[in-house]
Design a protein around this motif. Structure first.
Motif, PDB file in Angstrom:
ATOM      1  N   VAL A  96       0.832  -1.198   0.000  1.00  0.00           N
ATOM      2  CA  VAL A  96       0.000   0.000   0.000  1.00  0.00           C
ATOM      3  C   VAL A  96       0.868   1.250   0.000  1.00  0.00           C
ATOM      4  O   VAL A  96       0.647   2.185  -0.781  1.00  0.00           O
ATOM      5  CB  VAL A  96      -0.953   0.004   1.216  1.00  0.00           C
ATOM      6  CG1 VAL A  96      -1.624   1.371   1.360  1.00  0.00           C
ATOM      7  CG2 VAL A  96      -2.001  -1.086   1.074  1.00  0.00           C
ATOM      8  N   VAL A  97       1.881   1.273   0.875  1.00  0.00           N
ATOM      9  CA  VAL A  97       2.766   2.432   0.973  1.00  0.00           C
ATOM     10  C   VAL A  97       3.490   2.684  -0.350  1.00  0.00           C
ATOM     11  O   VAL A  97       3.543   3.819  -0.846  1.00  0.00           O
ATOM     12  CB  VAL A  97       3.790   2.239   2.112  1.00  0.00           C
ATOM     13  CG1 VAL A  97       4.838   3.352   2.078  1.00  0.00           C
ATOM     14  CG2 VAL A  97       3.080   2.235   3.463  1.00  0.00           C
ATOM     15  N   ARG A 142      -5.538   7.063  -5.736  1.00  0.00           N
ATOM     16  CA  ARG A 142      -6.449   6.603  -6.783  1.00  0.00           C
ATOM     17  C   ARG A 142      -5.981   5.270  -7.369  1.00  0.00           C
ATOM     18  O   ARG A 142      -6.794   4.387  -7.647  1.00  0.00           O
ATOM     19  CB  ARG A 142      -6.547   7.661  -7.883  1.00  0.00           C
ATOM     20  CG  ARG A 142      -7.550   7.316  -8.969  1.00  0.00           C
ATOM     21  CD  ARG A 142      -7.660   8.435  -9.986  1.00  0.00           C
ATOM     22  NE  ARG A 142      -8.603   8.103 -11.028  1.00  0.00           N
ATOM     23  CZ  ARG A 142      -8.882   8.897 -12.058  1.00  0.00           C
ATOM     24  NH1 ARG A 142      -8.274  10.082 -12.151  1.00  0.00           N
ATOM     25  NH2 ARG A 142      -9.755   8.536 -12.971  1.00  0.00           N
ATOM     26  N   SER A 143      -4.669   5.114  -7.538  1.00  0.00           N
ATOM     27  CA  SER A 143      -4.141   3.870  -8.092  1.00  0.00           C
ATOM     28  C   SER A 143      -4.382   2.693  -7.152  1.00  0.00           C
ATOM     29  O   SER A 143      -4.613   1.567  -7.587  1.00  0.00           O
ATOM     30  CB  SER A 143      -2.639   4.010  -8.376  1.00  0.00           C
ATOM     31  OG  SER A 143      -1.913   4.231  -7.177  1.00  0.00           O
ATOM     32  N   GLU A 201      -6.709  -0.800  -7.940  1.00  0.00           N
ATOM     33  CA  GLU A 201      -6.199  -2.167  -7.862  1.00  0.00           C
ATOM     34  C   GLU A 201      -7.073  -3.075  -6.993  1.00  0.00           C
ATOM     35  O   GLU A 201      -7.120  -4.286  -7.222  1.00  0.00           O
ATOM     36  CB  GLU A 201      -4.765  -2.160  -7.308  1.00  0.00           C
ATOM     37  CG  GLU A 201      -3.740  -1.591  -8.271  1.00  0.00           C
ATOM     38  CD  GLU A 201      -3.622  -2.403  -9.551  1.00  0.00           C
ATOM     39  OE1 GLU A 201      -3.663  -3.646  -9.474  1.00  0.00           O
ATOM     40  OE2 GLU A 201      -3.519  -1.784 -10.626  1.00  0.00           O
ATOM     41  N   VAL A 202      -7.739  -2.533  -6.006  1.00  0.00           N
ATOM     42  CA  VAL A 202      -8.470  -3.386  -5.060  1.00  0.00           C
ATOM     43  C   VAL A 202      -9.981  -3.376  -5.263  1.00  0.00           C
ATOM     44  O   VAL A 202     -10.677  -4.261  -4.758  1.00  0.00           O
ATOM     45  CB  VAL A 202      -8.148  -2.998  -3.595  1.00  0.00           C
ATOM     46  CG1 VAL A 202      -6.668  -3.191  -3.313  1.00  0.00           C
ATOM     47  CG2 VAL A 202      -8.570  -1.567  -3.286  1.00  0.00           C
ATOM     48  N   SER A 245     -13.703 -11.005 -18.232  1.00  0.00           N
ATOM     49  CA  SER A 245     -14.112  -9.791 -17.548  1.00  0.00           C
ATOM     50  C   SER A 245     -14.019 -10.069 -16.055  1.00  0.00           C
ATOM     51  O   SER A 245     -14.700 -10.957 -15.534  1.00  0.00           O
ATOM     52  CB  SER A 245     -15.555  -9.429 -17.924  1.00  0.00           C
ATOM     53  OG  SER A 245     -15.995  -8.310 -17.186  1.00  0.00           O
ATOM     54  N   VAL A 246     -13.149  -9.320 -15.362  1.00  0.00           N
ATOM     55  CA  VAL A 246     -12.878  -9.580 -13.953  1.00  0.00           C
ATOM     56  C   VAL A 246     -13.363  -8.408 -13.106  1.00  0.00           C
ATOM     57  O   VAL A 246     -13.094  -7.254 -13.419  1.00  0.00           O
ATOM     58  CB  VAL A 246     -11.376  -9.801 -13.710  1.00  0.00           C
ATOM     59  CG1 VAL A 246     -11.114 -10.119 -12.234  1.00  0.00           C
ATOM     60  CG2 VAL A 246     -10.850 -10.928 -14.598  1.00  0.00           C
ATOM     61  N   SER A 247     -14.083  -8.731 -12.056  1.00  0.00           N
ATOM     62  CA  SER A 247     -14.513  -7.725 -11.086  1.00  0.00           C
ATOM     63  C   SER A 247     -13.909  -8.074  -9.734  1.00  0.00           C
ATOM     64  O   SER A 247     -13.760  -9.251  -9.396  1.00  0.00           O
ATOM     65  CB  SER A 247     -16.043  -7.678 -10.976  1.00  0.00           C
ATOM     66  OG  SER A 247     -16.612  -7.304 -12.217  1.00  0.00           O
TER      67      SER A 247
END
Length: 239
Positions: free
Chosen positions: A12-13, A22-23, A27-28, A201-203
């Motif tokens: 995360v850091v 925002r990035s 990602e999560v 398609s990934v959620s």
């Protein structure tokens, strides 16, 4: 458990420091992001030592002895913690190093022949693999430090790692990249010429993921962003 927590915090850091909050959220938590599953016949590989040699970089195999030796340090802390975690799962890896500093790493999963998906890597199950051959290898999570992503380094690193796996008897490699990751697309599909197998398609919401197969007409790749359209193709290959 403690190492897993440290790894997540370090990830995360590093991500927020490099690309902002925002990035991290991208990602999560995301909806219907397209994943392209690809394969590479390792007999087609050719040696391309110049990009790594010119940058004074070398390929190293990552194992417990390498990590515990104290000789090498990772330029990005979260990648060292990831390496510890991946080795704990029995997965293999290669490092990209200059002197005693690791500036990149890539990982792979191998297994005995299987007739069904149970027991395979979670990505392979998610992407619909029904079985596995012992001479296949699944490659994932390739990383090169941002300052080293030039002159075709990423593609040369991927190619060198695949050559190392071929020398161990593996004949075919599988992997995936996100369709909106232009750098990964040019590295994998254009420069190293991996072939598309299927698309999903990934959620994702935090730790929960769902993948739905896409038809070919649904899996049309996203258009290149305007900043990339004006770059000559030879420069794109150096991304």
């Amino acid at each position: 458990m403690l190492n897993d927590v440290r790894m997540r915090i370090a990830q995360v850091v590093d991500l927020v420091r490099s690309n902002g909050w925002r990035s991290l959220f991208k990602e999560v938590v995301f909806l219907k992001r397209t994943a392209i599953v690809v394969e590479k016949d390792l007999s087609e590989l050719t040696e391309r030592p110049k990009p790594l040699a010119s940058a004074k970089l070398k390929l190293l195999e990552i194992d417990k002895d390498m990590l515990s030796s104290g000789v090498y340090r990772f330029a990005v802390t979260s990648r060292y913690l990831k390496a510890l975690n991946y080795l704990k799962h029995g997965w293999g890896g290669y490092a990209l190093a200059r002197d005693n500093v690791v500036v990149g790493d890539t990982w792979h999963y191998v297994a005995e022949a299987a007739d069904d998906a149970r027991g395979l890597h979670e990505d392979l199950q998610r992407f619909g693999f029904r079985g596995w051959s012992k001479d296949y290898v699944y490659t994932f999570d390739i990383f090169v430090a941002p300052g080293e992503r030039k002159g075709g380094i990423s593609a040369a690193f991927q190619n060198s790692a695949m050559l190392a796996l071929r020398s161990k008897g593996y004949t075919r490699a599988y992997g995936f990249y996100w369709a909106d990751n232009i750098q990964a697309q040019w590295c994998t599909r254009v420069t190293n010429k991996w072939k598309e197998v299927r698309a999903f398609s990934v959620s994702r919401c935090l730790m929960f993921k769902r993948a739905v197969p896409l038809r070919k007409d649904q899996a049309a790749h996203q258009k290149e962003p305007s900043w990339l359209q004006n770059i000559p193709i030879e420069e794109k290959k150096g991304i």
